[in-house]
Design an enzyme around this catalytic site. Structure first.
Site, PDB file in Angstrom:
ATOM      1  N   SER A 142     -32.655 -15.290  18.683  1.00 44.95           N
ATOM      2  CA  SER A 142     -31.722 -14.480  17.905  1.00 44.95           C
ATOM      3  C   SER A 142     -30.374 -15.174  17.735  1.00 44.95           C
ATOM      4  CB  SER A 142     -31.579 -13.102  18.569  1.00 44.95           C
ATOM      5  OG  SER A 142     -30.902 -12.203  17.735  1.00 44.95           O
TER       6      SER A 142
ATOM      7  N   ASP B 166     -27.785 -27.767  11.494  1.00 43.49           N
ATOM      8  CA  ASP B 166     -27.740 -27.970  10.040  1.00 43.49           C
ATOM      9  C   ASP B 166     -26.549 -28.814   9.623  1.00 43.49           C
ATOM     10  OD1 ASP B 166     -30.031 -26.559   9.651  1.00 43.49           O
ATOM     11  OD2 ASP B 166     -29.149 -24.969   8.425  1.00 43.49           O
TER      12      ASP B 166
ATOM     13  N   LYS C 296     -36.856 -15.621  16.782  1.00 41.30           N
ATOM     14  CA  LYS C 296     -36.478 -14.260  16.371  1.00 41.30           C
ATOM     15  C   LYS C 296     -35.461 -14.392  15.237  1.00 41.30           C
ATOM     16  CE  LYS C 296     -34.516  -9.836  17.783  1.00 41.30           C
ATOM     17  NZ  LYS C 296     -33.465  -9.794  16.750  1.00 41.30           N
TER      18      LYS C 296
END
Length: 441
Positions: A295, A306, A320
């Site tokens: 999460s 990224d 998740k």
């Protein structure tokens, strides 16, 4: 015939209440559905015809059972219903503080019920009274709690500041149960722990589940900077997530600019939050993850990955990639409902997929213990088993069955709350992270 007429009249009252509580389209959908009608009929029939007169608490339990059954039928592991008592515990956890005894608890039974003490916090009532890790809680204020869900045991132990709670425990090696009378005190949830290896600082974040995470992280990083660290290990292993806003704040602590996470609902995909432009740490760093990182942990790790801000080291994360919205219900309970999916800055969806680390390393801190079971030996015989170079001897029981389970290594506990225990020899991910940072200039 009169009885049938009375039942229809009673059901009419229930239907009127449905229309009063729900917007008309939803009420009509419920009442036009045979299952919706049947739900109301069952409740009315139980009230009217069940052999025993049911008290209000039993009728409430029936309704809560219907709520739980409805949520369970979604078969969504991240949508849940919390009864009022458990919901109050959640709200305390969100605030990051409560009044209790200063002990961390885990389930005592395989089904998640009961409670045993994992650790006690220095200077708080449980530690001062002599409670120990491993104590199994039997009673709270004279009530048997051995079969209650863990959160309900927690709710009974917590309470108002300055009030007394009496706890009976079973301790291994002690012939009779022990009884402790404790006065509840303020307990702050410490979510951040720190350490240092040379000029490399270490920060572990255990949860995103309260509103104090951002402030505790800032304090931790400021403290390490004051000690002259030049590089940082940020550990998100075993962090199951929590509040999306806290995830945004934590990611922003390491990023100068750009979107941190997108959210996708039924009808809209949009940027949920962006970096503030005021990072707390802009030096070299790595992020540690494992299969329990989920999460908000994946949101932070995914954003740093990224942007190339930090290498992610460890195991593939849990996966998740959906978020929930909590709804407080009329009975004081809480519905936690999956309402959106989140995406990384590059719009990667990781639900059920997880994040793949830049450098994959197995988490060696808690290896799977050696265990075995078998049957068919002569009753009472000694059985010698060798597997993967390890040999053990066990004794068969009267039915010729035998089992063996290697004791699990207990996680080392820090002397002070917020102090990390670092073990380079037993922690392959941490060791690899240090090597990676030492190779950077």
């Amino acid at each position: 015939m009169k009885k049938r007429a009375w039942f229809i009249a009673g059901l009419g009252v229930v239907l009127a209440l449905v229309y009063a509580q729900l917007p008309r389209p939803q009420a009509e959908n419920l009442l036009q559905n045979p299952n919706g009608q049947a739900l109301l009929e069952v409740y009315q029939r139980i009230q009217q015809d069940y052999l025993e007169n049911l008290p209000r608490d039993k009728l409430n339990a029936l309704l809560e059972g219907a709520i739980g059954g409805m949520v369970s039928a979604l078969k969504d592991p991240f949508t849940s219903y919390s009864p009022p008592q458990r919901a109050s515990v959640r709200q305390e956890d969100l605030r990051g503080e409560f009044f209790g005894i200063g002990a961390t608890l885990s389930p005592a039974n395989p089904d998640g019920t009961g409670a045993k003490i994992e650790g006690v916090m220095k200077g708080l009532p449980a530690q001062r009274a002599g409670m120990r890790a491993g104590d199994v809680i039997l009673e709270v204020d004279g009530e048997d709690v051995t079969g209650l869900p863990l959160l309900e045991v927690v709710a009974r132990i917590r309470g108002r500041e300055g009030t007394k709670v009496t706890i009976k425990v079973r301790r291994e090696g002690t012939p009779a149960p022990l009884v402790f009378e404790l006065i509840r005190e303020k307990v702050e949830i410490i979510s951040v722990s720190t350490g240092r290896i040379g000029d490399v600082g270490y920060v572990a974040l255990e949860t995103f589940g309260n509103f104090k995470v951002e402030d505790q992280l800032k304090k931790a990083i400021d403290g390490l900077k004051a000690q002259g660290i030049r590089k940082l290990i940020f550990d998100l292993r075993d962090n199951g997530g929590g509040l999306l806003d806290q995830g945004c704040a934590v990611a922003s602590a390491f990023l100068k600019e750009g979107p941190i996470v997108y959210t996708r609902t039924k009808n809209l995909t949009r940027v949920w939050c962006e970096a503030s432009g005021k990072p707390l740490w802009d030096g070299p760093m790595v992020v540690l993850v494992n299969g329990n990182s989920a999460s908000a942990s994946e949101i932070v790790a995914g954003a740093l990955q990224d942007y190339g801000r930090a290498k992610v080291i460890g195991e593939k994360t849990f996966g998740k990639g959906v978020g929930q919205t909590p709804y407080t219900l009329a009975n004081g309970g809480e519905l936690t409902l999956v309402t959106f999916e989140w995406l990384t800055p590059k719009r990667r969806a990781i639900n059920k997929e997880g994040l793949k680390p830049d450098i994959e390393v197995k988490d060696t801190r808690f290896p799977t213990p050696f265990s075995l079971q078998g049957a068919g030996a002569p009753p009472g015989a000694e059985v010698t088993v060798t597997l993967n170079g390890k040999t053990v001897k066990v004794k068969a029981d009267a039915e010729g069955k035998f089992t063996y389970a290697e004791p699990q290594r207990q996680r080392p506990l820090p002397e002070e709350r917020g102090q990390a225990v670092l073990d380079l020899e037993g922690d392959a991910i941490l060791k690899r992270a240090l090597e990676e940072l030492n190779a950077t200039r």
